[in-house]
Design a protein around this motif. Structure first.
Motif, PDB file in Angstrom:
ATOM      1  N   ALA A 361      29.758  37.302  36.229  1.00 39.98           N
ATOM      2  CA  ALA A 361      30.102  36.129  35.427  1.00 39.98           C
ATOM      3  C   ALA A 361      29.370  36.144  34.095  1.00 39.98           C
ATOM      4  O   ALA A 361      29.925  35.779  33.057  1.00 39.98           O
ATOM      5  CB  ALA A 361      29.772  34.853  36.206  1.00 39.98           C
ATOM      6  N   GLY A 362      28.112  36.588  34.104  1.00 37.41           N
ATOM      7  CA  GLY A 362      27.317  36.595  32.896  1.00 37.41           C
ATOM      8  C   GLY A 362      27.730  37.648  31.885  1.00 37.41           C
ATOM      9  O   GLY A 362      27.317  37.590  30.724  1.00 37.41           O
ATOM     10  N   THR A 363      28.535  38.608  32.293  1.00 40.97           N
ATOM     11  CA  THR A 363      28.966  39.663  31.375  1.00 40.97           C
ATOM     12  C   THR A 363      30.273  39.328  30.660  1.00 40.97           C
ATOM     13  O   THR A 363      30.734  40.116  29.831  1.00 40.97           O
ATOM     14  CB  THR A 363      29.163  40.995  32.130  1.00 40.97           C
ATOM     15  N   THR A 364      30.886  38.197  30.993  1.00 38.20           N
ATOM     16  CA  THR A 364      32.183  37.862  30.403  1.00 38.20           C
ATOM     17  C   THR A 364      32.022  37.096  29.103  1.00 38.20           C
ATOM     18  O   THR A 364      31.114  36.285  28.944  1.00 38.20           O
ATOM     19  CB  THR A 364      33.034  37.021  31.375  1.00 38.20           C
ATOM     20  N   ASP A 365      32.923  37.355  28.172  1.00 38.67           N
ATOM     21  CA  ASP A 365      32.984  36.616  26.916  1.00 38.67           C
ATOM     22  C   ASP A 365      33.852  35.380  27.137  1.00 38.67           C
ATOM     23  O   ASP A 365      34.917  35.463  27.760  1.00 38.67           O
ATOM     24  CB  ASP A 365      33.614  37.508  25.832  1.00 38.67           C
ATOM     25  N   PRO A 366      33.445  34.189  26.649  1.00 36.98           N
ATOM     26  CA  PRO A 366      34.191  32.959  26.909  1.00 36.98           C
ATOM     27  C   PRO A 366      35.615  32.982  26.387  1.00 36.98           C
ATOM     28  O   PRO A 366      36.466  32.236  26.878  1.00 36.98           O
ATOM     29  CB  PRO A 366      33.357  31.876  26.209  1.00 36.98           C
ATOM     30  N   ARG A 367      35.909  33.832  25.404  1.00 37.13           N
ATOM     31  CA  ARG A 367      37.275  33.916  24.891  1.00 37.13           C
ATOM     32  C   ARG A 367      38.200  34.662  25.852  1.00 37.13           C
ATOM     33  O   ARG A 367      39.419  34.455  25.832  1.00 37.13           O
ATOM     34  CB  ARG A 367      37.280  34.624  23.533  1.00 37.13           C
ATOM     35  N   TYR A 368      37.627  35.551  26.676  1.00 37.54           N
ATOM     36  CA  TYR A 368      38.442  36.416  27.534  1.00 37.54           C
ATOM     37  C   TYR A 368      37.922  36.389  28.972  1.00 37.54           C
ATOM     38  O   TYR A 368      37.943  37.403  29.664  1.00 37.54           O
ATOM     39  CB  TYR A 368      38.413  37.850  27.004  1.00 37.54           C
ATOM     40  N   THR A 369      37.458  35.247  29.416  1.00 38.60           N
ATOM     41  CA  THR A 369      36.837  35.155  30.737  1.00 38.60           C
ATOM     42  C   THR A 369      37.766  35.659  31.835  1.00 38.60           C
ATOM     43  O   THR A 369      37.364  36.436  32.697  1.00 38.60           O
ATOM     44  CB  THR A 369      36.433  33.700  31.039  1.00 38.60           C
ATOM     45  N   ALA A 370      39.013  35.200  31.815  1.00 39.43           N
ATOM     46  CA  ALA A 370      39.941  35.558  32.897  1.00 39.43           C
ATOM     47  C   ALA A 370      40.154  37.063  32.965  1.00 39.43           C
ATOM     48  O   ALA A 370      40.094  37.666  34.042  1.00 39.43           O
ATOM     49  CB  ALA A 370      41.275  34.836  32.696  1.00 39.43           C
ATOM     50  N   THR A 371      40.407  37.697  31.821  1.00 42.67           N
ATOM     51  CA  THR A 371      40.704  39.130  31.799  1.00 42.67           C
ATOM     52  C   THR A 371      39.497  39.961  32.204  1.00 42.67           C
ATOM     53  O   THR A 371      39.593  40.865  33.044  1.00 42.67           O
ATOM     54  CB  THR A 371      41.176  39.557  30.401  1.00 42.67           C
ATOM     55  N   GLN A 372      38.343  39.686  31.612  1.00 40.97           N
ATOM     56  CA  GLN A 372      37.158  40.485  31.912  1.00 40.97           C
ATOM     57  C   GLN A 372      36.675  40.261  33.333  1.00 40.97           C
ATOM     58  O   GLN A 372      36.277  41.210  34.023  1.00 40.97           O
ATOM     59  CB  GLN A 372      36.056  40.170  30.889  1.00 40.97           C
ATOM     60  N   PHE A 373      36.703  39.029  33.816  1.00 41.66           N
ATOM     61  CA  PHE A 373      36.290  38.743  35.196  1.00 41.66           C
ATOM     62  C   PHE A 373      37.219  39.458  36.170  1.00 41.66           C
ATOM     63  O   PHE A 373      36.776  40.057  37.157  1.00 41.66           O
ATOM     64  CB  PHE A 373      36.304  37.232  35.448  1.00 41.66           C
ATOM     65  N   ALA A 374      38.514  39.421  35.904  1.00 39.00           N
ATOM     66  CA  ALA A 374      39.481  40.094  36.778  1.00 39.00           C
ATOM     67  C   ALA A 374      39.269  41.600  36.775  1.00 39.00           C
ATOM     68  O   ALA A 374      39.384  42.265  37.814  1.00 39.00           O
ATOM     69  CB  ALA A 374      40.907  39.759  36.335  1.00 39.00           C
ATOM     70  N   LEU A 375      38.947  42.160  35.602  1.00 36.84           N
ATOM     71  CA  LEU A 375      38.699  43.600  35.511  1.00 36.84           C
ATOM     72  C   LEU A 375      37.498  43.999  36.360  1.00 36.84           C
ATOM     73  O   LEU A 375      37.565  44.968  37.141  1.00 36.84           O
ATOM     74  CB  LEU A 375      38.456  43.992  34.050  1.00 36.84           C
ATOM     75  N   PHE A 376      36.398  43.278  36.243  1.00 36.07           N
ATOM     76  CA  PHE A 376      35.179  43.626  36.971  1.00 36.07           C
ATOM     77  C   PHE A 376      35.353  43.466  38.478  1.00 36.07           C
ATOM     78  O   PHE A 376      34.918  44.311  39.257  1.00 36.07           O
ATOM     79  CB  PHE A 376      34.006  42.778  36.480  1.00 36.07           C
ATOM     80  N   THR A 377      35.971  42.365  38.905  1.00 39.38           N
ATOM     81  CA  THR A 377      36.152  42.156  40.340  1.00 39.38           C
ATOM     82  C   THR A 377      37.145  43.153  40.932  1.00 39.38           C
ATOM     83  O   THR A 377      37.006  43.563  42.086  1.00 39.38           O
ATOM     84  CB  THR A 377      36.610  40.714  40.636  1.00 39.38           C
ATOM     85  N   SER A 378      38.145  43.552  40.145  1.00 40.01           N
ATOM     86  CA  SER A 378      39.086  44.570  40.621  1.00 40.01           C
ATOM     87  C   SER A 378      38.379  45.904  40.790  1.00 40.01           C
ATOM     88  O   SER A 378      38.576  46.611  41.787  1.00 40.01           O
ATOM     89  CB  SER A 378      40.253  44.714  39.638  1.00 40.01           C
TER      90      SER A 378
END
Length: 427
Positions: A361-378
């Motif tokens: 969660a701490g590595t995500t940028d607030p502008r792209y939270t959904a995309t980056q969070f989904a990438l890392f969890t995938s």
């Protein structure tokens, strides 16, 4: 070391808000309801749909193919940019980007669960597969938004506990399709069972209606191209391509040994002499509650020691748990040993998951939270696939004791990356 878009709050600020209000607040209650609504559709697919198909006379080979329906959960980062870019509208009502998608996917999940029960699995298996695939897609899409919303809702110091509460509520949701609905199936038609199961999505829908859209100060994506490309460009440009690759390697490796060790746990227990009843009883009394305790304890501890130190301490706990399997392989059949190993593994997994998800969660940028969070969890889910595919072959070659020692060794590379990812002195 990677610099997260959100700077961690100071320990002094944390202490000034200490007390029970730090743990018991409206934000944590929101995590309970949204965690539950996130877990319900997945466990409906894994437990209830499987029981329904088997009861309807569908052959086991066909049922096995339904495991492919988990595909959307692994590839959800592909369409996450669309959910970062576009804002749903309901007529003149605009609930916001996060709230709008949460409501839309929740309603879709509710309708799909209720609809499945009206189809005959014997006469319309293709229709069942289409509906189940649609449910998996809607469920994975809901997870994208819930992860993003939770990241933007919680303060930095609350991420660990909020994530732990979300995950535990997620697990509690399994009791509905995996227990209550199966009991109802012995007394009511399947259409009624699925309708009742779908109704348990309503608390999440009501919660979403009452939520406030998170306030993001950063500029949101202005085009689809920006929504697709900028999350990856920002991630690479943040600290350079080398550091980005190190972070991705860490996400891939941190739980590799733990995932591989548990991939064949049931087969291991059976091989050393435990009965199915013994495994079932010990798992239900030990694993479930130990996992919840580990998640809650880990989340609360993270608020005190910080995410970086949590990754170190909880990562070591995961390795110790894996070595517990090796010890049981040596000692052989012993019920106290089985209970201890299952409890230790579940507790350590709860700890590690709390720290790991908080770090993501701490590595995500607030502008792209959904995309980056989904990438890392995938990416983090990929090792589970390899573990399940190759673990049996490894065991057949080297045996259980050596296999678990190998799993412990495979947990070390992720730990060795911690000085570059999360130095011990980092708060």
């Amino acid at each position: 070391m990677s610099t997260p878009p959100y700077e961690a709050r100071t320990l002094a600020e944390h202490d000034s808000h200490s007390g029970w209000r730090l743990y018991l607040n409206t934000r944590m209650l929101i995590c309970v309801f949204l965690g539950f609504t996130s877990g319900l559709p997945l466990f409906t697919l894994l437990n209830l749909v499987q029981a329904w198909l088997r009861s309807g006379g569908v052959d086991i080979k066909t049922i096995g193919l339904f495991a492919l329906l988990q595909f959307p959960y692994t590839w959800k980062f592909v369409w996450a940019p669309l959910m970062d870019r576009f804002v749903p509208r309901f007529g003149r009502w605009r609930p916001g980007r996060r709230r709008g998608w949460i409501l839309l996917t929740q309603i879709g999940v509710l309708i799909l669960i209720a609809t499945i029960g009206f189809v005959s699995p014997t006469n319309s298996i293709r229709t069942v597969a289409i509906l189940a695939a649609a449910l998996a897609f809607a469920s994975a899409s809901l997870d994208i938004m819930l992860d993003a919303y939770r990241r933007e809702l919680l303060k930095d110091t609350e991420q660990g506990l909020g994530t732990a509460i979300h995950v535990n509520a997620y697990k509690l949701a399994s009791l509905i399709p995996g227990s209550m609905s199966l009991i109802l199936a012995d007394h009511f038609p399947w259409s009624t069972v699925f309708a009742v199961t779908a109704a348990f999505m309503l608390p999440g829908v009501v919660t979403a209606l009452m939520l406030r859209e998170p306030h993001i100060q950063s500029t949101l994506p202005h085009s689809l191209e920006e929504a697709v490309l900028m999350p990856f460009r920002e991630f690479v440009a943040r600290d350079g391509a080398k550091q980005a690759l190190i972070l991705l390697a860490f996400v891939f490796l941190y739980k590799l040994g733990d995932n591989m060790a548990t991939s064949l746990a049931t087969s291991f227990y059976l091989d050393i002499g435990f009965t199915k009843t013994e495994i079932g009883l010990v798992s239900k009394t030990s694993s479930f509650w130990a996992s919840i305790a580990g998640g809650i304890f880990g989340g609360m501890w993270l608020m005190r020691i910080g995410t970086a130190r949590g990754l170190w301490i909880f990562g070591i706990a995961q390795i110790v748990a894996v070595l517990g399997f090796a010890a049981l392989a040596r000692t052989g059949y012993t019920l106290p040993g089985l209970a201890m190993v299952i409890s230790l593994e579940a507790f350590a997994t709860g700890l590690g998951t709390a720290a790991f998800t908080t770090y993501i969660a701490g590595t995500t940028d607030p502008r792209y939270t959904a995309t980056q969070f989904a990438l890392f969890t995938s990416l983090a889910s990929v090792p589970r696939t390899f573990a399940n595919a190759g673990a049996g072959y490894i065991v057949s070659k080297i045996g259980w004791f050596e296999f678990f020692l190998l799993c412990a060794i495979l947990a070390i590379p992720g730990m060795l990356l911690l000085p570059r990812i999360a130095p011990w002195k980092t708060r």
